[in-house]
Design an enzyme around this catalytic site. Sequence first.
Site, PDB file in Angstrom:
ATOM      1  N   GLU A  93      53.776  57.242  41.466  1.00 37.79           N
ATOM      2  CA  GLU A  93      51.960  57.360  41.919  1.00 37.79           C
ATOM      3  C   GLU A  93      51.423  56.542  42.919  1.00 37.79           C
ATOM      4  OE1 GLU A  93      50.444  58.251  37.836  1.00 37.79           O
ATOM      5  OE2 GLU A  93      50.244  56.183  37.867  1.00 37.79           O
ATOM      6  N   CYS A 106      47.075  52.953  48.234  1.00 38.19           N
ATOM      7  CA  CYS A 106      47.567  52.330  47.845  1.00 38.19           C
ATOM      8  C   CYS A 106      48.754  52.578  47.490  1.00 38.19           C
ATOM      9  CB  CYS A 106      46.547  52.122  46.199  1.00 38.19           C
ATOM     10  SG  CYS A 106      47.170  51.126  45.125  1.00 38.19           S
ATOM     11  N   CYS A 113      58.019  48.008  36.461  1.00 37.24           N
ATOM     12  CA  CYS A 113      57.596  46.108  36.769  1.00 37.24           C
ATOM     13  C   CYS A 113      58.120  45.628  35.584  1.00 37.24           C
ATOM     14  CB  CYS A 113      56.525  45.964  37.015  1.00 37.24           C
ATOM     15  SG  CYS A 113      55.939  44.340  38.035  1.00 37.24           S
ATOM     16  N   CYS A 117      52.479  41.551  33.575  1.00 35.78           N
ATOM     17  CA  CYS A 117      51.342  40.613  33.496  1.00 35.78           C
ATOM     18  C   CYS A 117      50.671  41.234  32.160  1.00 35.78           C
ATOM     19  CB  CYS A 117      50.773  41.120  34.401  1.00 35.78           C
ATOM     20  SG  CYS A 117      51.608  40.058  36.538  1.00 35.78           S
ATOM     21  N   CYS A 120      48.595  44.658  32.378  1.00 31.86           N
ATOM     22  CA  CYS A 120      48.636  46.085  33.278  1.00 31.86           C
ATOM     23  C   CYS A 120      49.897  46.686  32.747  1.00 31.86           C
ATOM     24  CB  CYS A 120      49.274  45.096  34.561  1.00 31.86           C
ATOM     25  SG  CYS A 120      49.952  46.340  35.596  1.00 31.86           S
ATOM     26  N   GLU A 163      56.218  44.624  41.630  1.00 34.50           N
ATOM     27  CA  GLU A 163      55.698  43.654  42.971  1.00 34.50           C
ATOM     28  C   GLU A 163      56.801  43.776  43.340  1.00 34.50           C
ATOM     29  OE1 GLU A 163      54.260  40.290  42.945  1.00 34.50           O
ATOM     30  OE2 GLU A 163      54.968  40.375  44.424  1.00 34.50           O
ATOM     31  N   SER A 194      50.313  42.853  48.235  1.00 36.61           N
ATOM     32  CA  SER A 194      49.754  41.820  47.047  1.00 36.61           C
ATOM     33  C   SER A 194      50.959  41.745  46.127  1.00 36.61           C
ATOM     34  CB  SER A 194      49.127  42.310  46.536  1.00 36.61           C
ATOM     35  OG  SER A 194      49.151  42.159  44.866  1.00 36.61           O
ATOM     36  N   HIS A 219      44.437  35.313  38.353  1.00 35.06           N
ATOM     37  CA  HIS A 219      44.089  35.023  36.965  1.00 35.06           C
ATOM     38  C   HIS A 219      43.602  34.575  36.241  1.00 35.06           C
ATOM     39  CE1 HIS A 219      45.562  39.197  39.031  1.00 35.06           C
ATOM     40  NE2 HIS A 219      46.257  39.321  38.461  1.00 35.06           N
ATOM     41  N   ASN A 293      39.815  47.070  33.973  1.00 38.83           N
ATOM     42  CA  ASN A 293      40.022  48.201  33.293  1.00 38.83           C
ATOM     43  C   ASN A 293      40.165  48.082  31.845  1.00 38.83           C
ATOM     44  OD1 ASN A 293      38.774  49.041  36.063  1.00 38.83           O
ATOM     45  ND2 ASN A 293      41.122  48.486  36.874  1.00 38.83           N
ATOM     46  N   CYS A 336      43.324  49.461  39.235  1.00 39.36           N
ATOM     47  CA  CYS A 336      44.027  49.000  39.277  1.00 39.36           C
ATOM     48  C   CYS A 336      44.568  48.369  38.326  1.00 39.36           C
ATOM     49  CB  CYS A 336      42.965  47.084  40.236  1.00 39.36           C
ATOM     50  SG  CYS A 336      44.420  46.558  40.243  1.00 39.36           S
TER      51      CYS A 336
HETATM   52  S1  SF4 Z   1      49.630  43.117  37.688  1.00 38.95           S
HETATM   53 FE1  SF4 Z   1      51.450  43.711  39.301  1.00 38.95          FE
HETATM   54  S2  SF4 Z   1      53.259  42.545  38.763  1.00 38.95           S
HETATM   55 FE2  SF4 Z   1      52.196  42.008  37.366  1.00 38.95          FE
HETATM   56  S3  SF4 Z   1      53.237  43.737  36.144  1.00 38.95           S
HETATM   57 FE3  SF4 Z   1      51.098  45.309  36.801  1.00 38.95          FE
HETATM   58  S4  SF4 Z   1      52.488  45.818  38.477  1.00 38.95           S
HETATM   59 FE4  SF4 Z   1      54.386  43.775  37.622  1.00 38.95          FE
END
Ligand code: SF4
Length: 355
Positions: A93, A106, A113, A117, A120, A163, A194, A219, A293, A336
Amino acid sequence: MLNKIDLTGLSLEEMERFVADHGEPTYRGRQLFHWIYGRGVRTFAEMSDLPVTLRTRLAERATIGVLAPLGREVSGDGTRKYLFGCTDGRQIEAVLIPDEGRLTACLSTQVGCALACAFCLTGKMGFIRHLQAGEIVDQALALQRDLQPGERIGNLVLMGMGEPLHNYDATVKALSILAHPLGPAYPPRRITLSTVGLVPEIVRLGQSGLGVNLAVSLHAGTDELRDRLVPINRRYPLKELMAALRVYPLPPRRRITFEYVLIDGVNDRSEDARELARLLRGLRCKVNLLPLNETPAIPFRRPSQERVETFQRILKSAGILVTIRESRGLDISAACGLLATETNQKRLDSTGCLT
Ligand code: SF4
């Protein structure tokens, strides 16, 4: 039958070599590079300053474009989320976000990933594979093709799925193409990479001379908290990360951006803000606060507006430049931390977590 080579993702030098291997002068490589990246064409027939015979030969031996557009959703706030299919059937995406008269694109750098995190959705997918440089560049080209009259992309951010520094070589190659004067020519100061903080790659990026902006998803202001939210912190703890950032070769008048997702009762307390202020003391930086979010697959809540404002006030009074970032594209899961492709999203919804 001849296996065709896809030209999207080739650097200028590689394109010059490609034409030279086919008996053409190297300046034809520059023309190809400009047509594909600078003018965004998808067929050789459109390359009007190349001889017809060459266009025919190229069409027999090469293709342009690696992504197939699969869908486009438009949010109530104008944010557009695009779904693309890769040649191996994987999906990624990219998002276009309207922002004060221009658009921010973006882009994703991986399918899924590996860094997991805690807040996420992409992280919940797990790591599937790195994107190739062509797949990163092609997202930007596809978004450009979808612009309406009068629209233009003002900023590129690598904040989509993945990432970017975990996929260092492809990411840097893609950015060099996107910033190339013969290509789309995005000024490096308008490109932001980022990262959650892969220290050796941050050092490499600083040495690369690329000159793009750096955003760090922080964070938390202590290792104890950050270990829980951003597991890569166990490998690269804050002391190491901050040491690398303090010597990062920032171009004049630029700042490192720190992204801080605020989570109710987890990292939004006044003492968390004070820890953060202590950590960032003396660094040329700014902080973006992003109230979480919420999504059913993530067991965290968004803090109250009052908490968010108190957090901001504490940072401000410590002399830190800080903004609260409004979520965009929430109704289409484009915001995000909410990017996860459809197939995986369905798995998420049915199982609650991914193995
Ligand atoms: S915030 Fe970024 S680095 Fe962390 S799991 Fe999500 S996509 Fe991966």
